[in-house]
Design a protein around this motif. Structure first.
Motif, PDB file in Angstrom:
ATOM      1  N   SER A   2      -8.879  -4.476  -2.692  1.00 14.80           N
ATOM      2  CA  SER A   2      -7.801  -5.291  -2.144  1.00 14.80           C
ATOM      3  C   SER A   2      -7.631  -5.034  -0.655  1.00 14.80           C
ATOM      4  CB  SER A   2      -6.491  -4.987  -2.869  1.00 14.80           C
ATOM      5  OG  SER A   2      -5.395  -5.547  -2.174  1.00 14.80           O
ATOM      6  N   PRO A   3      -7.622  -6.081   0.183  1.00 17.25           N
ATOM      7  CA  PRO A   3      -7.367  -5.876   1.618  1.00 17.25           C
ATOM      8  C   PRO A   3      -5.971  -5.341   1.880  1.00 17.25           C
ATOM      9  CG  PRO A   3      -7.408  -8.227   1.068  1.00 17.25           C
ATOM     10  CD  PRO A   3      -7.897  -7.494  -0.134  1.00 17.25           C
ATOM     11  N   TYR A   4      -5.035  -5.679   1.004  1.00 14.65           N
ATOM     12  CA  TYR A   4      -3.666  -5.177   1.168  1.00 14.65           C
ATOM     13  C   TYR A   4      -3.615  -3.674   0.894  1.00 14.65           C
ATOM     14  CZ  TYR A   4      -2.539 -10.139   1.025  1.00 14.65           C
ATOM     15  OH  TYR A   4      -2.482 -11.477   1.285  1.00 14.65           O
ATOM     16  N   ASP A   5      -4.305  -3.236  -0.150  1.00 14.05           N
ATOM     17  CA  ASP A   5      -4.331  -1.809  -0.457  1.00 14.05           C
ATOM     18  C   ASP A   5      -4.990  -1.019   0.672  1.00 14.05           C
ATOM     19  OD1 ASP A   5      -3.093  -2.269  -2.873  1.00 14.05           O
ATOM     20  OD2 ASP A   5      -4.950  -2.248  -4.046  1.00 14.05           O
ATOM     21  N   ALA A   6      -6.103  -1.560   1.200  1.00 10.10           N
ATOM     22  CA  ALA A   6      -6.807  -0.878   2.285  1.00 10.10           C
ATOM     23  C   ALA A   6      -5.938  -0.799   3.538  1.00 10.10           C
ATOM     24  CB  ALA A   6      -8.115  -1.608   2.597  1.00 10.10           C
ATOM     25  N   ALA A   7      -5.237  -1.890   3.843  1.00 11.99           N
ATOM     26  CA  ALA A   7      -4.369  -1.923   5.028  1.00 11.99           C
ATOM     27  C   ALA A   7      -3.212  -0.942   4.877  1.00 11.99           C
ATOM     28  CB  ALA A   7      -3.844  -3.338   5.251  1.00 11.99           C
TER      29      ALA A   7
END
Length: 226
Positions: free
Chosen positions: A141-146
Motif C-alpha cells: 500500500s502506498p499509504y502504508d509506505a508513506a
C-alpha cells in the motif's frame, strides 16, 4: 474490511521504516553538523535540525507514496496485459509457465502436471508470478509506505538533534558523529537482515555514507565559520 497484510508486505513496510529512520539520521546529522561547524549558536543549530527534520519527513513520505503508487500502477498494467494475453493465446501462456519449470530442471511430466494445476486454479496469478516476479495479491500500500516513512524519518532525526544539543560545545561535533555512527551500524545491519543481504557489509556501507555526508557538511560549515 481491510485485508490482512501478508508477511512479505509487513517486511516491506518494516524495511521502509528502517530506511526512513536511517535517512532521518544521515540527513539531519549532516545539517546540524554543518551548522555547528559554522556557528556555536545553539538556537541556530536546533532550528536548522528541526527544519531539516520537518522538510525531510514531508519529502520522504511523499516520495514513498509516489514510488509505491508508480510500482502499483505498473503491476496493475502487467495484470491487464497478461489478462489479454490469456484471452488471445492461452496455449502460449501455458507453454511459457511450463518452460519456466523445465528451465529449473524439473521432470517434464511433473512440470506439465504442476503447470496444469496452477493454471487451472489461478491462470493470471500464475503467469504474472512467473513472468514479472510479483504476487498480484500482495500489493504494498502506498499509504502504508508513506505513513511508515512519515513516522520513522523524524524518529531517526531525533538522535543527531539531541546529540548536538546536549553535548559540550567543544565536543559537540565529534560526539554527534559518534552517536550517529553507532546508530547507522544498527540501521544498516537491520536493513540487511530484512533484505537478506550481507549484514556487516551493509552496516559498513551505511556508516561510510553517513561519515562522508557529515564530513562534507562539516567542511562547508567551516568555510563559513565565524
Amino acid at each position: 474490511m481491510k485485508q490482512k497484510m501478508s508477511l512479505a508486505q509487513k517486511v516491506n513496510i518494516l524495511r521502509a521504516s528502517v530506511m526512513g529512520a536511517n535517512d532521518g539520521i544521515i540527513s539531519v546529522a549532516g545539517i546540524v553538523i554543518g551548522v555547528a561547524a559554522a556557528t556555536q549558536n545553539p538556537f541556530a543549530i536546533l532550528i536548522s535540525g528541526l527544519a531539516g527534520s520537518l522538510a525531510g519527513t514531508i519529502s520522504m513520505a511523499a516520495g514513498e507514496y509516489i514510488s509505491v503508487s508508480t510500482q502499483k500502477d505498473s503491476q496493475k498494467m502487467a495484470l491487464a496485459v497478461e489478462g489479454q494475453r490469456l484471452k488471445n493465446d492461452y496455449a502460449s501462456e501455458f507453454s511459457f509457465v511450463k518452460q519456466k519449470y523445465l528451465d529449473q530442471s524439473i521432470d517434464p511430466e511433473l512440470a506439465q502436471a504442476a503447470t496444469q494445476q496452477l493454471m487451472d486454479k489461478d491462470p493470471i496469478g500464475t503467469v504474472v508470478q512467473e513472468r514479472y516476479g510479483f504476487n498480484p495479491r500482495e500489493y504494498t500500500s502506498p499509504y502504508d509506505a508513506a505513513i511508515a516513512s512519515f513516522i520513522s524519518f523524524p524518529i531517526g532525526s531525533v538522535l543527531p538533534i539531541v546529540a548536538v544539543t546536549i553535548s559540550p560545545v567543544h565536543l559537540r561535533i565529534w560526539m554527534t558523529m559518534l552517536a550517529v555512527t553507532f546508530m547507522l551500524i544498527i540501521t544498516g545491519y537491520t536493513a540487511a537482515v530484512l533484505g537478506g543481504s550481507d549484514r556487516w557489509k551493509s552496516a559498513f556501507r551505511n556508516v561510510i555514507a553517513g561519515l562522508i555526508t557529515m564530513l562534507i557538511t562539516f567542511v562547508i560549515g567551516q568555510l563559513f565559520a565565524h
